[in-house]
Design an enzyme around this catalytic site. Structure first.
Site, PDB file in Angstrom:
ATOM      1  CG  ASP A  37      -2.177   0.794   1.101  1.00 45.61           C
ATOM      2  OD1 ASP A  37      -2.089   2.005   0.821  1.00 45.61           O
ATOM      3  OD2 ASP A  37      -3.273   0.234   1.270  1.00 45.61           O
ATOM      4  CG  ASP A  63       2.022   4.595  -6.951  1.00 48.08           C
ATOM      5  OD1 ASP A  63       0.983   4.072  -7.406  1.00 48.08           O
ATOM      6  OD2 ASP A  63       2.402   5.735  -7.272  1.00 48.08           O
ATOM      7  CB  VAL A  64      -0.962  -0.431  -7.924  1.00 51.80           C
ATOM      8  CG1 VAL A  64      -1.070  -1.283  -6.675  1.00 51.80           C
ATOM      9  CG2 VAL A  64      -2.055   0.644  -7.976  1.00 51.80           C
ATOM     10  CG  ASN A  90      -8.340  -3.945  -2.312  1.00 48.33           C
ATOM     11  OD1 ASN A  90      -9.561  -4.002  -2.309  1.00 48.33           O
ATOM     12  ND2 ASN A  90      -7.669  -3.121  -1.498  1.00 48.33           N
ATOM     13  CE1 TYR A 156     -13.810   3.285  -7.889  1.00 48.32           C
ATOM     14  CE2 TYR A 156     -16.098   2.896  -8.508  1.00 48.32           C
ATOM     15  CZ  TYR A 156     -14.988   2.568  -7.750  1.00 48.32           C
ATOM     16  OH  TYR A 156     -15.045   1.518  -6.859  1.00 48.32           O
ATOM     17  CB  ILE A 189     -17.814  -1.756   1.194  1.00 48.73           C
ATOM     18  CG1 ILE A 189     -18.265  -2.805   0.164  1.00 48.73           C
ATOM     19  CG2 ILE A 189     -17.268  -2.412   2.460  1.00 48.73           C
ATOM     20  CD1 ILE A 189     -19.389  -3.710   0.579  1.00 48.73           C
ATOM     21  CB  THR A 191     -13.918   1.515   2.934  1.00 48.71           C
ATOM     22  OG1 THR A 191     -14.167   2.252   1.719  1.00 48.71           O
ATOM     23  CG2 THR A 191     -14.410   0.093   2.803  1.00 48.71           C
TER      24      THR A 191
HETATM   25  P1  NAP Z   1      -9.926   2.557   0.513  1.00 47.84           P
HETATM   26  O1  NAP Z   1     -10.669   2.523   1.786  1.00 47.84           O
HETATM   27  O2  NAP Z   1      -9.610   3.882  -0.089  1.00 47.84           O
HETATM   28  O3  NAP Z   1      -8.583   1.701   0.640  1.00 47.84           O
HETATM   29  C1  NAP Z   1      -7.771   1.532  -0.488  1.00 47.84           C
HETATM   30  C2  NAP Z   1      -6.315   1.572  -0.096  1.00 47.84           C
HETATM   31  O4  NAP Z   1      -5.547   1.595  -1.325  1.00 47.84           O
HETATM   32  C3  NAP Z   1      -5.933   2.842   0.665  1.00 47.84           C
HETATM   33  O5  NAP Z   1      -4.957   2.580   1.621  1.00 47.84           O
HETATM   34  C4  NAP Z   1      -5.371   3.698  -0.447  1.00 47.84           C
HETATM   35  O6  NAP Z   1      -4.526   4.739  -0.025  1.00 47.84           O
HETATM   36  C5  NAP Z   1      -4.623   2.656  -1.228  1.00 47.84           C
HETATM   37  N1  NAP Z   1      -4.194   3.139  -2.531  1.00 47.84           N
HETATM   38  C6  NAP Z   1      -4.688   4.171  -3.261  1.00 47.84           C
HETATM   39  N2  NAP Z   1      -3.956   4.364  -4.360  1.00 47.84           N
HETATM   40  C7  NAP Z   1      -2.976   3.431  -4.323  1.00 47.84           C
HETATM   41  C8  NAP Z   1      -1.897   3.136  -5.170  1.00 47.84           C
HETATM   42  N3  NAP Z   1      -1.649   3.866  -6.270  1.00 47.84           N
HETATM   43  N4  NAP Z   1      -1.091   2.111  -4.856  1.00 47.84           N
HETATM   44  C9  NAP Z   1      -1.308   1.385  -3.735  1.00 47.84           C
HETATM   45  N5  NAP Z   1      -2.297   1.627  -2.884  1.00 47.84           N
HETATM   46  C10 NAP Z   1      -3.126   2.643  -3.169  1.00 47.84           C
HETATM   47  O7  NAP Z   1     -10.745   1.725  -0.603  1.00 47.84           O
HETATM   48  P2  NAP Z   1     -11.827   0.546  -0.404  1.00 47.84           P
HETATM   49  O8  NAP Z   1     -13.155   1.156  -0.271  1.00 47.84           O
HETATM   50  O9  NAP Z   1     -11.343  -0.422   0.604  1.00 47.84           O
HETATM   51  O10 NAP Z   1     -11.789  -0.080  -1.864  1.00 47.84           O
HETATM   52  C11 NAP Z   1     -10.927  -1.158  -2.213  1.00 47.84           C
HETATM   53  C12 NAP Z   1     -11.260  -1.562  -3.643  1.00 47.84           C
HETATM   54  O11 NAP Z   1     -12.627  -1.931  -3.732  1.00 47.84           O
HETATM   55  C13 NAP Z   1     -11.057  -0.431  -4.655  1.00 47.84           C
HETATM   56  O12 NAP Z   1     -10.575  -0.956  -5.869  1.00 47.84           O
HETATM   57  C14 NAP Z   1     -12.470   0.103  -4.842  1.00 47.84           C
HETATM   58  O13 NAP Z   1     -12.644   0.743  -6.078  1.00 47.84           O
HETATM   59  C15 NAP Z   1     -13.267  -1.180  -4.742  1.00 47.84           C
HETATM   60  N6  NAP Z   1     -14.666  -0.952  -4.379  1.00 47.84           N
HETATM   61  C16 NAP Z   1     -14.983  -0.322  -3.209  1.00 47.84           C
HETATM   62  C17 NAP Z   1     -16.317  -0.083  -2.899  1.00 47.84           C
HETATM   63  C18 NAP Z   1     -16.731   0.603  -1.633  1.00 47.84           C
HETATM   64  O14 NAP Z   1     -17.925   0.941  -1.531  1.00 47.84           O
HETATM   65  N7  NAP Z   1     -15.857   0.836  -0.684  1.00 47.84           N
HETATM   66  C19 NAP Z   1     -17.317  -0.493  -3.785  1.00 47.84           C
HETATM   67  C20 NAP Z   1     -16.950  -1.123  -4.967  1.00 47.84           C
HETATM   68  C21 NAP Z   1     -15.620  -1.357  -5.252  1.00 47.84           C
HETATM   69  P3  NAP Z   1      -5.149   6.247   0.069  1.00 47.84           P
HETATM   70  O15 NAP Z   1      -6.090   6.217   1.220  1.00 47.84           O
HETATM   71  O16 NAP Z   1      -3.958   7.114   0.266  1.00 47.84           O
HETATM   72  O17 NAP Z   1      -5.848   6.501  -1.258  1.00 47.84           O
END
Ligand code: NAP
Length: 256
Positions: A37, A63-64, A90, A156, A189, A191
């Site tokens: 991450d 950083d992905v 993810n 997105y 979700i 988050t």
């Molecule tokens: P989150 O709470 O923002 O957690 C994602 C993590 O990835 C954070 O630590 C974030 O850091 C990190 N990240 C961001 N850019 C990155 C990069 N370039 N390289 C490595 N890490 C990076 O997100 P989440 O809600 O858990 O979502 C996880 C996945 O599920 C995502 O792909 C999202 O699109 C998908 N998803 C989520 C939901 C939802 O409702 N939560 C619904 C559908 C799909 P920062 O905080 O600094 O950005």
């Protein structure tokens, strides 16, 4: 117990949210987990917490969207364990919430770099390791918005549609060599990513959450564990006949 015993797993964006729940569950089910991450403090804290539980976890900064970093994390993981069984692509960002005609090219590209190029790079470097080990499981986080549209955050939704079809292409490309590739499609979700959407909408989190709850036939948004259990299933050999599929975990959102 032990549903992914001794599997070596990389979870991108593993420090918080869905990734954090997945790392925790996978480690508790016996995997050796690499939490990758850009959130260094949260990632290290999670690794320490899991190790204190007697589990196997390490944190690596990643950083992905950075090819050198992706190569380095995958190579280091493979060198250390001489195997890579599971990659959870993810990491993702929501990006700018503007109508399409107001978006800048930079805003569009930022989302594509993380959500699409990030999945490409993770897959590109994980596949050769998995081929050497005779197979593996790649799990790509798409979204309900990789399946249906919505009138907001255009990059997105485009990115998550791309992830859905990248998954099917790679599933077909590597099926004969034992690498399974599946996508997961969460509804909302709760988050940090969704909390940020509330802030950007200028709304109280509780009121924003109630609006989101109402979008799901089951009456509420999901929890990170709801998705982590799906990821665990796709990571485990229980799903050995599943590839190219879409695991929808959305409280009924897309059933309408
Ligand atoms: P989150 O709470 O923002 O957690 C994602 C993590 O990835 C954070 O630590 C974030 O850091 C990190 N990240 C961001 N850019 C990155 C990069 N370039 N390289 C490595 N890490 C990076 O997100 P989440 O809600 O858990 O979502 C996880 C996945 O599920 C995502 O792909 C999202 O699109 C998908 N998803 C989520 C939901 C939802 O409702 N939560 C619904 C559908 C799909 P920062 O905080 O600094 O950005």
């Amino acid at each position: 117990m032990n549903r992914v015993q001794d599997k070596v797993v990389i979870v991108t964006g593993g420090a918080v949210g869905i990734g954090r729940a997945a790392c925790t569950l996978l480690a508790r089910e016996g995997a050796s987990v690499v939490i990758a991450d850009i959130q260094d403090d949260a990632g290290r804290e999670l690794a320490e917490r899991l190790v204190a539980e007697g589990l196997v976890a390490t944190f690596k900064h990643l950083d992905v969207a950075n090819e050198d970093e992706v190569r380095a994390v995958v190579d280091a993981t493979y060198r250390q364990s001489t195997r890579l069984d599971v990659l959870v692509n993810n990491a993702g960002i929501a990006g700018a919430n503007k109508p399409t005609h107001e978006l800048t090219v930079e805003e569009w590209q930022q989302v594509m770099d993380v959500n699409v190029k990030g999945v490409f790079l993770g897959t590109k470097y994980a596949v050769p390791c998995m081929l050497k080990g005779g197979g593996g499981s790649i799990i790509n986080l798409s979204s309900i918005y990789g399946l249906v549209g919505a009138p907001d955050i255009p990059p997105y939704h485009a990115s998550k549609g791309a992830v859905r079809l990248m998954t099917k292409t790679d599933a077909l490309l590597y099926a004969a060599q034992g690498i399974r590739v599946n996508s997961v499609h969460p509804g909302y979700i709760w988050t940090p990513l969704v909390e940020q959407l509330a802030k950007e909408a200028g709304q109280e989190p509780a009121a924003f959450r109630r609006q989101l709850d109402a979008k799901h036939p089951l009456g509420h948004v999901g929890k990170p564990d709801d998705i982590a259990y799906g990821i665990l299933y796709l990571a485990s050999d229980e799903s050995k006949f599943i590839t190219g599929s879409e695991l929808v975990i959305d409280g009924g959102y897309t059933a309408r």
